[in-house]
Motif scaffolding. Structure first.
Motif, short mmCIF file in Angstrom:
data_model
loop_
_atom_site.label_atom_id
_atom_site.label_comp_id
_atom_site.label_asym_id
_atom_site.label_seq_id
_atom_site.Cartn_x
_atom_site.Cartn_y
_atom_site.Cartn_z
N THR A 86 0.84 -1.20 0.00
CA THR A 86 0.00 0.00 0.00
C THR A 86 0.87 1.24 0.00
O THR A 86 1.93 1.28 0.64
N SER A 87 0.40 2.26 -0.70
CA SER A 87 1.15 3.51 -0.77
C SER A 87 1.08 4.28 0.53
O SER A 87 1.83 5.25 0.73
N ASN A 88 0.18 3.89 1.42
CA ASN A 88 0.06 4.60 2.70
C ASN A 88 1.15 4.20 3.68
O ASN A 88 1.33 4.84 4.72
N SER A 89 1.84 3.12 3.40
CA SER A 89 2.90 2.62 4.28
C SER A 89 4.25 3.04 3.72
O SER A 89 4.59 2.71 2.58
N GLU A 90 5.04 3.74 4.52
CA GLU A 90 6.37 4.17 4.07
C GLU A 90 7.27 2.97 3.82
O GLU A 90 8.04 2.95 2.85
N ASP B 181 6.38 -0.01 2.88
CA ASP B 181 5.97 -0.63 1.63
C ASP B 181 6.51 0.14 0.42
O ASP B 181 6.91 -0.46 -0.58
N ARG B 182 6.48 1.44 0.54
CA ARG B 182 6.97 2.25 -0.58
C ARG B 182 8.45 1.97 -0.84
O ARG B 182 8.89 1.92 -2.00
#
Length: 459
Positions: free
Chosen positions: A79-83, A85-86
């Motif tokens: 998810t893009s909301n998780s740093e 994960d990015r």
């Protein structure tokens, strides 16, 4: 954009390209995010494929290349909301963060290697160095590209290791960053000295540094050259130096001007700073030669004597034999230009003339005015007016010679001298003008122009 490549052999590559017309020299870095993963059903490990970017004037013979071995993102849901994960999807190891001065450093090292004895490095050799900031990444050069004139850009994927490789790679947010915001300055000065009634002497100069620009110009529009200009001129009535009783009029103009433009970058390697190229010189003489060849200069020298004559004596009537009817003029101009492609361009202009001009009012005569013929039938004859001398008698003799000599530089092969180019024109012109008003209504005029070209031997 994203691309999927399948079954690439070792060293094989696939790429996409785009045509550009850009100057990268006012930026410090080229950046881009890169993602890599194995397609479904294919086995792939880290560093078995790499991403590369090429910039230059073509794709095959003149380019820079920067290559990054890619770290793979494991299959999964992110998810893009998780740093965190990015960072998994866009690993820092994959990020293109290229200092553009590394490219010019690669070129300098390649050129240094070419100059070594028994070197097998040529312009067509793909020369490779490691990125000083990241030893895993590679910088390559072939030919003579320049980031000052980027015409094409290519991005692609290359396979490494035994067997065939397949991969899916995403390229995102390619951008130039960090403007070179080094400012500049400029100054201008002028001085005028008036020498009583002898004349005027003027001097002026101006200077502008690299990075100077007007407030409405963007960073990319600022000057890339250091410019110096100097001009001095004198307009004098030299005849006054011979005393108040001297009737000689000798208007004289003398001028000297020089312009020098020094580029920030070497004109032969337009992404290498000129100061860097000078620092690589092996001797002071070579350094001076490189600097002289890189500069654009213009030097103009001129000397004019215009309408030199003897003034008539006060109270004495001018006649056709008076010396004040004669005038002479002479001018000479010498211009020399040099630039990175021209060793010298010399132009000499010489003009000289001698003229005679008599245009005093002619004396009128009415021979029958006192004849006693008072009848109205003789009124027309009685009022006839004759003139005793011509109203205009002029002659001018003029020589005009133009000479230009141009020697071009052979930048690609200095051992071969380009033939000298010479242009010469030599003209001899004569002008004659005669006007005689026989009576008030009966007038005679004659004028002639003779133009002659004088041929000169070659050379």
């Amino acid at each position: 954009y994203s691309m999927v490549v399948t079954d690439l052999a070792n060293g094989d590559a696939r790429a996409v390209y785009k045509k550009l017309n850009m100057d990268f020299r006012n930026y410090k870095r080229l950046k881009m995010y890169i993602h890599a993963e194995a397609p479904e059903g294919y086995m792939l490990e880290d560093n078995q494929v790499s991403a590369f970017i090429r910039i230059g004037s073509d794709y095959e013979d003149n380019f820079y290349e920067y290559e990054i071995p890619l770290k793979l993102t494991p299959h999964g849901s992110y998810t893009s909301n998780s740093e965190s994960d990015r960072y998994i999807v866009w690993p820092e190891e994959n990020e293109l963060n290229l200092p553009l001065d590394v490219l010019s450093e690669c070129k300098l090292q390649r050129n240094e290697a070419r100059r070594k004895a028994d070197s097998d490095v040529t312009l067509q050799t793909i020369y490779t160095i490691a990125d000083p900031d990241n030893n895993n990444n590679r910088v390559r050069i072939k030919g003579n590209p320049s980031i000052g004139n980027v015409v094409v850009m290519m991005m692609g994927v290359r396979a490494h290791g035994a067997g065939t490789k397949s991969a899916e790679v995403w390229f995102n947010e390619l951008r130039l960053t960090e403007f070179n915001e080094h400012g500049g300055w400029a100054a201008r000065g002028r001085a005028t000295v008036r020498l009583a009634d002898l004349g005027v002497v003027q001097a002026s100069g101006q200077y502008s540094s690299v990075g100077f620009g007007s407030i409405d110009q963007s960073v990319l529009e600022r000057s890339m050259d250091e410019n110096k200009e100097f001009d001095v001129s004198a307009s004098l009535e030299v005849g006054k130096l011979f005393g108040p009783k001297c009737r000689l009029s000798l208007p004289t103009y003398a001028g000297y001007s020089r312009k020098v433009s020094t580029p920030r970058y070497s004109p032969y390697d337009t992404d290498v700073l000129l100061e860097t190229a000078l620092a690589q010189a092996s001797s002071k003489a070579e350094e001076d030669s490189i600097k002289e060849m890189s500069q654009t200069t213009e030097t103009i020298k001129s000397l004019n004597f215009t309408n030199v004559r003897v003034k008539p004596k006060q109270g004495k009537k001018v006649n056709m034999l008076s010396a004040s009817n004669w005038t002479a003029s002479y001018s000479i101009s010498h211009t020399k230009k040099t630039d990175p492609e021209t060793e010298y361009d010399v132009t000499k202009l010489i003009n000289g003339s001698i003229g005679y001009n008599y245009s005093q009012g002619a004396k009128s005569v009415q021979p029958l005015k006192s004849s006693g013929l008072n009848s109205k039938y003789f009124a027309i004859i009685k009022d006839v007016t004759f003139y005793t001398s011509p109203s205009l008698l002029a002659y001018r003799w003029e020589l005009d010679r133009d000479y230009q000599e141009v020697q071009k530089r052979n930048v690609t092969n200095p051992d071969y001298l380009i033939p000298l180019s010479v242009t010469k024109d030599f003209y001899w012109n004569r002008y004659f003008d005669f006007r005689y008003n026989i009576t008030r209504n009966l007038k005679f005029g004659f004028n002639a122009v003779t133009n002659a070209r004088i041929d000169e031997p070659e050379g």
